[in-house]
Design an enzyme around this catalytic site. Structure first.
Site, PDB file in Angstrom:
ATOM      1  N   ARG A  61       0.857  -1.060  -0.033  1.00 11.86           N
ATOM      2  CA  ARG A  61      -0.052   0.029  -0.026  1.00 11.86           C
ATOM      3  C   ARG A  61       0.976   1.410   0.009  1.00 11.86           C
ATOM      4  O   ARG A  61       0.468   2.262  -0.682  1.00 11.86           O
ATOM      5  CB  ARG A  61      -1.065   0.038   1.187  1.00 11.86           C
ATOM      6  N   HIS A  65       0.831   4.342  -2.837  1.00  9.21           N
ATOM      7  CA  HIS A  65       0.368   5.432  -2.385  1.00  9.21           C
ATOM      8  C   HIS A  65       1.405   6.450  -2.540  1.00  9.21           C
ATOM      9  O   HIS A  65       1.078   7.807  -3.024  1.00  9.21           O
ATOM     10  CB  HIS A  65       0.076   5.694  -0.972  1.00  9.21           C
ATOM     11  N   ASN A  93      -3.237   8.568   4.545  1.00  5.18           N
ATOM     12  CA  ASN A  93      -2.003   7.749   4.835  1.00  5.18           C
ATOM     13  C   ASN A  93      -1.676   7.691   6.269  1.00  5.18           C
ATOM     14  O   ASN A  93      -0.803   6.986   6.876  1.00  5.18           O
ATOM     15  CB  ASN A  93      -0.871   8.332   4.352  1.00  5.18           C
ATOM     16  N   HIS A 190      -5.796  -5.873  -2.720  1.00  4.02           N
ATOM     17  CA  HIS A 190      -7.019  -5.924  -1.567  1.00  4.02           C
ATOM     18  C   HIS A 190      -6.768  -7.324  -0.804  1.00  4.02           C
ATOM     19  O   HIS A 190      -7.603  -7.559  -0.204  1.00  4.02           O
ATOM     20  CB  HIS A 190      -7.953  -5.558  -1.948  1.00  4.02           C
TER      21      HIS A 190
END
Length: 319
Positions: A61, A65, A93, A190
């Site tokens: 992740r 990001h 975040n 995911h």
């Protein structure tokens, strides 16, 4: 993308244009200048995973990001300073974790090859190792990125949100040179991790004027989520795993999605148009097809260029 997810805010317009993919990257970039680089990074990820099974989801992740804001320039690693609030402290975040893994890897790499390897490359390698060490595929990571000097919390509104519909997702990804197939493949990330109630609360309480629960959601699944995440939930860490095997990189996410057992509106959105729905079915039926597409899409993401200018000696501060 990703794990330990809080609700994000999506805006249609970007504050600045996204750069085109990096063309100068190479899988053998450090072969002569730091040949032990990948061994050191892999060791740092392995060591962290021994004590914390959520590390892979965090690293995957984190890389996503990072690349989605200013390109893959490790701006997500920079600490806030003075009046400047950095990306890592932006609302989407605040639940990012495992920064220490990158810090430890950087320390080991600097001891061997001082001033040679960028934090952005270490993060890209760590994300790859996070997938591979969780039972997923591996790939040659293109390297040669530079680290950026700018990190602003406000820019994190550009990240795709759990409440996004398919049009918003398509626009968000296409602005970064990513296709609908990339969207579906990367959503498979995911399969790792955990989501807080806030990121799927909209589907299980007051969904719309006529439904309390999203009617596309499996009723028993929705009931189980409501028991963990009541309307006025006061348990900050409450939530649910993203799929039944949250530490294994597999295609269970797609199978759950077809059963009405996905968490986010952005997941369910993949079933609302024929093109993405067909891909969901394809990946649910074939782990191999999913892995092949995921690798291709991850490499595309990792090649989104940033305005990197330096090799940071400390990943949390500019030189």
């Amino acid at each position: 993308m990703t794990a330990n997810i809080v609700a994000l805010v999506l805006v249609a317009l970007l504050y600045f244009p996204i750069s085109s993919p990096v063309s100068a990257l190479s899988s053998n970039y450090y072969d002569k200048t730091c040949p032990q680089l990948e061994t050191k990074v892999t060791y740092a990820v392995q060591k962290a995973m021994m004590n914390d099974k959520t590390v892979p989801a965090g690293l995957l992740r984190m890389h996503f990001h990072d690349c989605f804001i200013r390109g893959c320039d490790a701006s997500v690693l920079l600490a806030s300073k003075g009046k400047n609030k950095a990306e890592k402290d932006g609302p989407p975040n605040v639940s990012l974790h495992a920064f220490y893994v990158i810090r430890n890897a950087k320390k080991d790499v600097e001891a061997l090859c001082p001033g040679v390897v960028s934090c952005a490359d270490i993060l890209a390698l760590a994300a790859r190792d996070a997938v591979a060490l969780s039972g997923g595929p591996t790939w040659d990571v293109p390297k040669g990125r530079k680290d950026g000097r700018i990190s602003k919390a406000n820019d994190t509104v550009q990240l795709p949100a759990p409440v996004s519909n398919i049009s918003e997702l398509q626009r968000n990804f296409s602005q970064r040179g990513l296709s609908m197939k990339d969207l579906v493949a990367l959503s498979g990330g995911h399969t790792l991790g955990f989501a807080h109630c806030s990121s799927f609360q909209n589907r299980i309480h007051n969904f719309d004027a006529t439904h309390d629960i999203d009617p596309t959601m499996n009723p028993s699944f929705a009931a189980s989520l409501r028991s963990v995440c009541p309307m006025h939930n006061k348990v900050k860490k409450a939530g649910a795993n993203l799929d039944p095997s949250p530490v294994a990189f597999d295609n269970a996410y797609y199978k759950m999605l077809l059963q009405g057992k996905s968490l986010f509106s952005s997941d369910q959105a993949l079933l609302t148009v024929p093109k993405t729905k067909k891909l969901v079915s394809k990946f649910a039926a074939s782990q191999k097809a999913f892995e092949k597409a995921f690798v291709r899409s991850m490499i595309k993401v990792s090649r989104i260029s940033g305005a990197g200018q330096e090799i940071r000696l400390d990943c949390e501060v500019v030189n």
